[in-house]
Design a protein around this motif. Structure first.
Motif, short mmCIF file in Angstrom:
data_model
loop_
_atom_site.label_atom_id
_atom_site.label_comp_id
_atom_site.label_asym_id
_atom_site.label_seq_id
_atom_site.Cartn_x
_atom_site.Cartn_y
_atom_site.Cartn_z
N ARG A 86 0.84 -1.20 0.00
CA ARG A 86 0.00 0.00 0.00
C ARG A 86 0.88 1.25 0.00
O ARG A 86 0.61 2.21 -0.72
CB ARG A 86 -0.94 0.01 1.20
N TRP A 87 1.95 1.26 0.80
CA TRP A 87 2.86 2.40 0.82
C TRP A 87 3.53 2.59 -0.54
O TRP A 87 3.68 3.72 -1.03
CB TRP A 87 3.92 2.25 1.91
N ILE A 90 1.05 4.11 -3.02
CA ILE A 90 0.89 5.55 -2.79
C ILE A 90 2.08 6.30 -3.36
O ILE A 90 1.93 7.31 -4.05
CB ILE A 90 0.69 5.85 -1.29
N ILE A 118 -0.85 12.90 -2.00
CA ILE A 118 0.11 11.95 -1.42
C ILE A 118 0.26 12.19 0.08
O ILE A 118 0.28 11.24 0.87
CB ILE A 118 1.47 12.02 -2.16
N ALA A 121 -2.94 10.94 1.67
CA ALA A 121 -2.99 9.47 1.65
C ALA A 121 -2.04 8.88 2.70
O ALA A 121 -2.37 7.86 3.33
CB ALA A 121 -2.63 8.94 0.27
N ASN A 125 -3.33 6.53 5.59
CA ASN A 125 -2.74 5.19 5.70
C ASN A 125 -2.15 4.96 7.09
O ASN A 125 -2.20 3.83 7.60
CB ASN A 125 -1.68 4.98 4.62
N VAL A 169 -6.52 7.84 -4.92
CA VAL A 169 -5.38 7.60 -4.02
C VAL A 169 -5.71 7.94 -2.58
O VAL A 169 -5.40 7.18 -1.66
CB VAL A 169 -4.13 8.38 -4.50
N ALA A 174 -6.44 4.61 0.00
CA ALA A 174 -5.79 4.71 1.31
C ALA A 174 -6.67 4.24 2.46
O ALA A 174 -6.17 3.82 3.49
CB ALA A 174 -5.32 6.15 1.56
#
Length: 186
Positions: A86-87, A90, A118, A121, A125, A169, A174
């Motif tokens: 996931r990271w 992003i 970003i 997100a 996250n 995103v 996220a």
């Protein structure tokens, strides 16, 4: 609903399995948005070399299709089980800047959209597993969408693509939409 197994090379896009109706909806939405973008930006796109126009439209299709794909349980669950992925997802999303650069319009505004998206997100996250994650994601998305019309240099079509990029995103991707949260208080 019967699901299709997804080829492992496409797990990052669709997860491990998807209902055919979801795959069709994702594809139709992506193609539809790219077609409307091409039509509404015809003077801008017509002046580009074919490869630039094709790449810009392919990235618009990816942004739009990703908005929908990231809301599916399969894609959500794939990334919920793989926080590192996931990271990475992003971090690699620079699509909106590339589209603007290919079109030669609104690059500065697109950089601002990208940076906000970003950063937002990343915050969302970091809240994985907390009840506040969906709220914070929605709040940051709403604030970003409210600011889009204020950015100079964005054409209406790029404003729409920027909004879809934020949705894709910052919120669609996220936020872990299908996991129960351990705490009701966040």
């Amino acid at each position: 609903m019967k699901s299709l197994r997804i080829h492992p090379h496409l797990h990052d896009v669709f997860g491990e399995e998807q209902p055919p109706a979801y795959l069709l909806a994702i594809l139709l939405f992506g193609v539809g948005v790219a077609a409307v973008f091409a039509f509404s930006s015809r003077p801008l796109v017509a002046g580009l070399s074919r490869w630039r126009a094709a790449l810009a439209l392919l990235l618009v299709l990816d942004i739009a299709a990703g908005c929908v794909a990231n809301f599916t349980p399969s894609t959500n669950d794939f990334y919920a089980a793989r926080p590192r992925n996931r990271w990475i997802f992003i971090a690699i999303h620079v699509h909106v800047i590339i589209v603007a650069a290919l079109l030669g319009a609104g690059v500065g505004a697109s950089v601002a959209v990208w940076a906000y998206t970003i950063a937002g997100a990343a915050v969302v996250n970091l809240l994985a597993g907390h009840a506040a994650q969906t709220f914070v994601g929605g709040l940051l998305l709403a604030a970003g969408l409210a600011g889009l019309p204020l950015l100079p240099g964005l054409t209406p079509a790029m404003t729409a693509v920027s909004a879809l990029f934020m949705l894709k995103v910052l919120f669609s991707f996220a936020v872990d939409h299908y996991r129960p949260h351990p705490s009701k208080n966040g």
